[in-house]
Design a protein around this motif. Structure first.
Motif, PDB file in Angstrom:
ATOM      1  N   HIS A  26       8.215  -0.624  10.220  1.00 22.19           N
ATOM      2  CA  HIS A  26       8.139  -1.343   8.940  1.00 22.19           C
ATOM      3  C   HIS A  26       7.595  -2.757   9.149  1.00 22.19           C
ATOM      4  O   HIS A  26       6.724  -3.217   8.398  1.00 22.19           O
ATOM      5  CB  HIS A  26       9.532  -1.382   8.304  1.00 22.19           C
ATOM      6  N   GLU A  58      -2.695  -2.126   0.646  1.00 18.79           N
ATOM      7  CA  GLU A  58      -1.848  -1.435  -0.323  1.00 18.79           C
ATOM      8  C   GLU A  58      -1.221  -0.192   0.296  1.00 18.79           C
ATOM      9  O   GLU A  58      -0.039   0.092   0.080  1.00 18.79           O
ATOM     10  CB  GLU A  58      -2.643  -1.046  -1.565  1.00 18.79           C
ATOM     11  N   MET A  59      -1.992   0.553   1.073  1.00 17.01           N
ATOM     12  CA  MET A  59      -1.462   1.753   1.721  1.00 17.01           C
ATOM     13  C   MET A  59      -0.405   1.387   2.757  1.00 17.01           C
ATOM     14  O   MET A  59       0.633   2.032   2.859  1.00 17.01           O
ATOM     15  CB  MET A  59      -2.588   2.546   2.380  1.00 17.01           C
ATOM     16  N   THR A  75       1.506  -1.239   2.698  1.00 19.89           N
ATOM     17  CA  THR A  75       2.670  -1.678   1.936  1.00 19.89           C
ATOM     18  C   THR A  75       3.418  -0.482   1.362  1.00 19.89           C
ATOM     19  O   THR A  75       4.652  -0.431   1.402  1.00 19.89           O
ATOM     20  CB  THR A  75       2.247  -2.650   0.823  1.00 19.89           C
ATOM     21  N   PHE A  76       2.681   0.487   0.834  1.00 22.54           N
ATOM     22  CA  PHE A  76       3.289   1.710   0.310  1.00 22.54           C
ATOM     23  C   PHE A  76       4.111   2.406   1.395  1.00 22.54           C
ATOM     24  O   PHE A  76       5.264   2.788   1.177  1.00 22.54           O
ATOM     25  CB  PHE A  76       2.197   2.651  -0.219  1.00 22.54           C
ATOM     26  N   LEU A  77       3.528   2.562   2.586  1.00 22.83           N
ATOM     27  CA  LEU A  77       4.241   3.208   3.687  1.00 22.83           C
ATOM     28  C   LEU A  77       5.471   2.402   4.105  1.00 22.83           C
ATOM     29  O   LEU A  77       6.527   2.966   4.395  1.00 22.83           O
ATOM     30  CB  LEU A  77       3.307   3.411   4.872  1.00 22.83           C
ATOM     31  N   ASP A 118       7.239   0.415   2.172  1.00 25.53           N
ATOM     32  CA  ASP A 118       8.244   0.582   1.113  1.00 25.53           C
ATOM     33  C   ASP A 118       8.933   1.941   1.228  1.00 25.53           C
ATOM     34  O   ASP A 118      10.139   2.057   1.028  1.00 25.53           O
ATOM     35  CB  ASP A 118       7.604   0.430  -0.265  1.00 25.53           C
ATOM     36  N   TRP A 119       8.157   2.966   1.564  1.00 28.38           N
ATOM     37  CA  TRP A 119       8.708   4.310   1.742  1.00 28.38           C
ATOM     38  C   TRP A 119       9.707   4.322   2.895  1.00 28.38           C
ATOM     39  O   TRP A 119      10.795   4.886   2.784  1.00 28.38           O
ATOM     40  CB  TRP A 119       7.566   5.296   1.973  1.00 28.38           C
ATOM     41  N   ALA A 173      -0.590  -5.556   7.059  1.00 24.85           N
ATOM     42  CA  ALA A 173      -0.956  -5.833   5.669  1.00 24.85           C
ATOM     43  C   ALA A 173      -1.160  -7.332   5.462  1.00 24.85           C
ATOM     44  O   ALA A 173      -2.108  -7.756   4.797  1.00 24.85           O
ATOM     45  CB  ALA A 173       0.109  -5.294   4.712  1.00 24.85           C
ATOM     46  N   GLU A 225      -7.319  -2.295  -0.271  1.00 28.64           N
ATOM     47  CA  GLU A 225      -6.852  -0.917  -0.390  1.00 28.64           C
ATOM     48  C   GLU A 225      -6.056  -0.496   0.843  1.00 28.64           C
ATOM     49  O   GLU A 225      -5.011   0.153   0.734  1.00 28.64           O
ATOM     50  CB  GLU A 225      -8.039   0.021  -0.599  1.00 28.64           C
ATOM     51  N   ASN A 280      12.914   2.760   1.861  1.00 32.69           N
ATOM     52  CA  ASN A 280      13.634   3.497   0.830  1.00 32.69           C
ATOM     53  C   ASN A 280      14.588   4.549   1.403  1.00 32.69           C
ATOM     54  O   ASN A 280      15.627   4.812   0.822  1.00 32.69           O
ATOM     55  CB  ASN A 280      12.645   4.164  -0.123  1.00 32.69           C
TER      56      ASN A 280
END
Length: 75
Positions: free
Chosen positions: A51, A16-17, A19-21, A23-24, A58, A13, A27
């Motif tokens: 990044h 995942e967070m 990775t989400f950050l 990716d953000w 991660a 978990e 972007n």
């Protein structure tokens, strides 16, 4: 340095967070770069560095995402 033990699902978990950050950040690098520079007061720490740090953390948690760190294709 002390040892920390994470439950596997907690580590996943957290990864995942991270990775989400990451990716953000990838972007919208222009907007977020200006915001990070303002927040940190021009320390030279960039969104690219952040990044990469997020991807490394991660990877350390799950062993996934090596392509971003080392180049090449994900296995």
């Amino acid at each position: 340095m002390s040892t920390v033990h994470l439950n596997t699902s907690d580590a996943a978990e957290l990864a995942e967070m991270l990775t989400f950050l990451g990716d953000w950040l990838a972007n919208d690098p222009h907007t977020l770069s200006a915001s990070l520079e303002k927040f940190l007061g021009g320390t030279g720490y960039t969104t690219d560095t952040l990044h990469n740090d997020l991807a490394r953390f991660a990877f350390l948690l799950t062993g996934e995402g090596a392509a971003h760190l080392f180049g090449g294709e994900e296995q």
